[in-house]
Design a protein around this motif. Structure first.
Motif, PDB file in Angstrom:
ATOM      1  N   GLY A  28       0.824  -1.205   0.000  1.00 52.16           N
ATOM      2  CA  GLY A  28       0.000   0.000   0.000  1.00 52.16           C
ATOM      3  C   GLY A  28       0.850   1.243   0.000  1.00 52.16           C
ATOM      4  N   ARG A  29       0.226   2.357  -0.363  1.00 55.30           N
ATOM      5  CA  ARG A  29       0.976   3.602  -0.423  1.00 55.30           C
ATOM      6  C   ARG A  29       1.463   3.961   0.976  1.00 55.30           C
ATOM      7  N   SER A  30       2.451   4.811   0.991  1.00 52.87           N
ATOM      8  CA  SER A  30       3.024   5.242   2.241  1.00 52.87           C
ATOM      9  C   SER A  30       1.940   5.890   3.104  1.00 52.87           C
ATOM     10  N   ASN A  31       1.934   5.567   4.385  1.00 53.13           N
ATOM     11  CA  ASN A  31       0.995   6.180   5.341  1.00 53.13           C
ATOM     12  C   ASN A  31      -0.439   5.633   5.266  1.00 53.13           C
ATOM     13  N   VAL A  32      -0.661   4.594   4.471  1.00 51.46           N
ATOM     14  CA  VAL A  32      -2.030   4.069   4.334  1.00 51.46           C
ATOM     15  C   VAL A  32      -2.460   3.295   5.596  1.00 51.46           C
ATOM     16  N   GLY A  33      -1.459   2.877   6.384  1.00 49.83           N
ATOM     17  CA  GLY A  33      -1.786   2.167   7.629  1.00 49.83           C
ATOM     18  C   GLY A  33      -1.345   0.707   7.654  1.00 49.83           C
ATOM     19  N   LYS A  34      -0.315   0.357   6.870  1.00 54.26           N
ATOM     20  CA  LYS A  34       0.160  -1.034   6.799  1.00 54.26           C
ATOM     21  C   LYS A  34       0.650  -1.550   8.157  1.00 54.26           C
ATOM     22  N   SER A  35       1.566  -0.785   8.751  1.00 58.29           N
ATOM     23  CA  SER A  35       2.147  -1.252  10.013  1.00 58.29           C
ATOM     24  C   SER A  35       1.082  -1.286  11.111  1.00 58.29           C
ATOM     25  N   ARG A  49       6.572  -0.921  13.496  1.00 62.02           N
ATOM     26  CA  ARG A  49       6.691   0.496  13.818  1.00 62.02           C
ATOM     27  C   ARG A  49       5.792   1.355  12.943  1.00 62.02           C
ATOM     28  N   THR A  50       5.011   2.199  13.578  1.00 64.27           N
ATOM     29  CA  THR A  50       4.104   3.081  12.835  1.00 64.27           C
ATOM     30  C   THR A  50       4.581   4.513  13.003  1.00 64.27           C
ATOM     31  N   SER A  51       4.079   5.375  12.145  1.00 63.86           N
ATOM     32  CA  SER A  51       4.509   6.767  12.242  1.00 63.86           C
ATOM     33  C   SER A  51       3.544   7.703  11.551  1.00 63.86           C
ATOM     34  N   ARG A  52       3.467   8.895  12.079  1.00 62.56           N
ATOM     35  CA  ARG A  52       2.732   9.965  11.423  1.00 62.56           C
ATOM     36  C   ARG A  52       3.469  10.417  10.169  1.00 62.56           C
ATOM     37  N   THR A  53       4.784  10.254  10.191  1.00 63.14           N
ATOM     38  CA  THR A  53       5.598  10.666   9.050  1.00 63.14           C
ATOM     39  C   THR A  53       5.607   9.559   8.010  1.00 63.14           C
ATOM     40  N   PRO A  54       5.145   9.841   6.801  1.00 64.35           N
ATOM     41  CA  PRO A  54       5.150   8.789   5.774  1.00 64.35           C
ATOM     42  C   PRO A  54       6.565   8.324   5.461  1.00 64.35           C
ATOM     43  N   GLY A  55       6.665   7.131   4.928  1.00 64.05           N
ATOM     44  CA  GLY A  55       7.964   6.619   4.501  1.00 64.05           C
ATOM     45  C   GLY A  55       8.757   5.988   5.624  1.00 64.05           C
ATOM     46  N   LYS A  56       8.072   5.564   6.669  1.00 64.97           N
ATOM     47  CA  LYS A  56       8.748   5.003   7.835  1.00 64.97           C
ATOM     48  C   LYS A  56       9.372   3.630   7.524  1.00 64.97           C
ATOM     49  N   THR A  57       8.628   2.799   6.806  1.00 66.20           N
ATOM     50  CA  THR A  57       9.096   1.447   6.536  1.00 66.20           C
ATOM     51  C   THR A  57       9.863   1.427   5.210  1.00 66.20           C
ATOM     52  N   ARG A  58      11.173   1.178   5.267  1.00 65.60           N
ATOM     53  CA  ARG A  58      11.956   1.193   4.027  1.00 65.60           C
ATOM     54  C   ARG A  58      12.620  -0.140   3.739  1.00 65.60           C
ATOM     55  N   THR A 139      -8.677   0.916   4.617  1.00 64.71           N
ATOM     56  CA  THR A 139      -8.176   1.309   5.948  1.00 64.71           C
ATOM     57  C   THR A 139      -8.801   2.611   6.448  1.00 64.71           C
ATOM     58  N   LYS A 140      -8.664   2.823   7.742  1.00 65.99           N
ATOM     59  CA  LYS A 140      -9.071   4.066   8.415  1.00 65.99           C
ATOM     60  C   LYS A 140     -10.566   4.320   8.303  1.00 65.99           C
ATOM     61  N   ALA A 141     -11.360   3.235   8.324  1.00 68.75           N
ATOM     62  CA  ALA A 141     -12.814   3.342   8.208  1.00 68.75           C
ATOM     63  C   ALA A 141     -13.401   4.258   9.282  1.00 68.75           C
ATOM     64  N   ALA A 172      -7.743   0.074  12.135  1.00 71.58           N
ATOM     65  CA  ALA A 172      -6.782  -0.370  13.149  1.00 71.58           C
ATOM     66  C   ALA A 172      -7.096   0.326  14.471  1.00 71.58           C
ATOM     67  N   ARG A 173      -7.725   1.485  14.365  1.00 66.90           N
ATOM     68  CA  ARG A 173      -8.021   2.258  15.576  1.00 66.90           C
ATOM     69  C   ARG A 173      -9.140   1.621  16.408  1.00 66.90           C
ATOM     70  N   THR A 174     -10.259   1.246  15.749  1.00 67.14           N
ATOM     71  CA  THR A 174     -11.405   0.707  16.496  1.00 67.14           C
ATOM     72  C   THR A 174     -11.439  -0.825  16.491  1.00 67.14           C
TER      73      THR A 174
HETATM   74  P1  GTP Z   1       4.736   3.654   5.861  1.00 67.65           P
HETATM   75  O1  GTP Z   1       5.492   2.654   6.686  1.00 67.65           O
HETATM   76  O2  GTP Z   1       5.276   5.030   5.920  1.00 67.65           O
HETATM   77  O3  GTP Z   1       4.526   3.206   4.460  1.00 67.65           O
HETATM   78  O4  GTP Z   1       3.271   3.839   6.538  1.00 67.65           O
HETATM   79  P2  GTP Z   1       2.233   2.712   6.951  1.00 67.65           P
HETATM   80  O5  GTP Z   1       1.401   2.355   5.776  1.00 67.65           O
HETATM   81  O6  GTP Z   1       2.904   1.595   7.662  1.00 67.65           O
HETATM   82  O7  GTP Z   1       1.274   3.518   7.954  1.00 67.65           O
HETATM   83  P3  GTP Z   1       1.246   3.509   9.556  1.00 67.65           P
HETATM   84  O8  GTP Z   1       0.677   2.245  10.059  1.00 67.65           O
HETATM   85  O9  GTP Z   1       2.591   3.927  10.068  1.00 67.65           O
HETATM   86  O10 GTP Z   1       0.145   4.636   9.834  1.00 67.65           O
HETATM   87  C1  GTP Z   1       0.284   5.947   9.305  1.00 67.65           C
HETATM   88  C2  GTP Z   1      -0.591   6.909  10.109  1.00 67.65           C
HETATM   89  O11 GTP Z   1      -1.979   6.573   9.971  1.00 67.65           O
HETATM   90  C3  GTP Z   1      -0.304   6.883  11.621  1.00 67.65           C
HETATM   91  O12 GTP Z   1      -0.403   8.200  12.119  1.00 67.65           O
HETATM   92  C4  GTP Z   1      -1.425   6.000  12.148  1.00 67.65           C
HETATM   93  O13 GTP Z   1      -1.747   6.270  13.506  1.00 67.65           O
HETATM   94  C5  GTP Z   1      -2.578   6.359  11.232  1.00 67.65           C
HETATM   95  N1  GTP Z   1      -3.541   5.241  11.125  1.00 67.65           N
HETATM   96  C6  GTP Z   1      -3.261   3.965  10.785  1.00 67.65           C
HETATM   97  N2  GTP Z   1      -4.363   3.189  10.814  1.00 67.65           N
HETATM   98  C7  GTP Z   1      -5.391   4.006  11.188  1.00 67.65           C
HETATM   99  C8  GTP Z   1      -6.800   3.796  11.399  1.00 67.65           C
HETATM  100  O14 GTP Z   1      -7.364   2.709  11.259  1.00 67.65           O
HETATM  101  N3  GTP Z   1      -7.529   4.898  11.764  1.00 67.65           N
HETATM  102  C9  GTP Z   1      -6.960   6.131  11.930  1.00 67.65           C
HETATM  103  N4  GTP Z   1      -7.763   7.133  12.252  1.00 67.65           N
HETATM  104  N5  GTP Z   1      -5.641   6.361  11.742  1.00 67.65           N
HETATM  105  C10 GTP Z   1      -4.858   5.314  11.386  1.00 67.65           C
END
Ligand code: GTP
Ligand code: MG
Length: 194
Positions: A28-35, A49-58, A139-141, A172-174
């Protein structure tokens, strides 16, 4: 709940895992919520590891889920890293999906609020070329109300050309949809009893 543990992080796609098991990748695209989704899947807060900053997982981050490995791939489409590095990550994703012999299925994440990007559509091609079973995880429903969520899910599936029965709406939140996701992933791995 299943036990999931971290195995290792690998910069190239020729890593060897012991014991050999089928692999399911998370795309998935960066920041979509994979981790975050991997953590929800595992019922753990900070396994991936998750992050607000996109591009965390390399790197390719590998998790052992017992009967299969879950492979968290770097996110694509992140603009704010150097062009060389971005190309390198794209190559890593492409090589992994195209060549990895132990790969049996992909979980592809799409943000409920976003229309699929050009990069997302390249993923469809990549998966098609290999005829790899794919499960879409929206994601992020939690960011949208029920009605809007349904509309957005239908629009996203139409854009990527995949049917509703290959899709799970998650947060992932709820924790919404996480049990369904787990069942679908285990079905992929050929273990319907889990
Ligand atoms: P990269 O490793 O950068 O590619 O990002 P990722 O796809 O692993 O995303 P990651 O899980 O780090 O989440 C990115 C941001 O989205 C974080 O700030 C998370 O807290 C937020 N996030 C992830 N899942 C959800 C969700 O289900 N609901 C909400 N509201 N925020 C979420
Ligand atoms: Mg990540």
């Amino acid at each position: 709940m299943i036990a999931v543990s971290f195995v290792g992080s690998y910069p190239t796609v020729d890593f060897r895992l012991e014991p050999a098991r089928p692999e399911i990748c998370v795309l998935g695209r960066s920041n979509v919520g994979k981790s975050s989704l991997i953590n929800a899947f595992a019922g753990r807060k900070a396994l991936a590891r998750t992050s607000r900053t996109p591009g965390k997982t390399r790197l390719c981050n590998v998790f052992d889920a017992g009967v299969f490995y879950l492979v968290d791939l770097p996110g694509y489409g992140y603009a704010r890293i150097g062009r060389e590095e971005r190309r390198g990550l794209q190559r890593l994703i492409r090589d992994y999906v195209a060549e990895r012999e132990t790969l049996v299925g992909a979980v592809w994440l799409l943000d409920v609020r976003r229309d699929p990007s050009a990069h997302d559509l390249e993923i469809v091609e990549l998966l098609d070329r290999r005829a790899l079973p794919v499960l879409v995880a929206i994601t992020k429903a939690d960011k949208l109300g029920r009605g809007r969520r349904k509309q957005r899910t239908e629009a996203i599936l139409a854009a990527v050309g995949l049917p509703e029965d290959q899709c799970v709406v998650t947060s992932a939140r709820t924790g919404e949809g996480i049990d369904d996701l787990r069942d679908s992933i285990f079905a992929f791995a050929g273990d319907g009893d889990a």
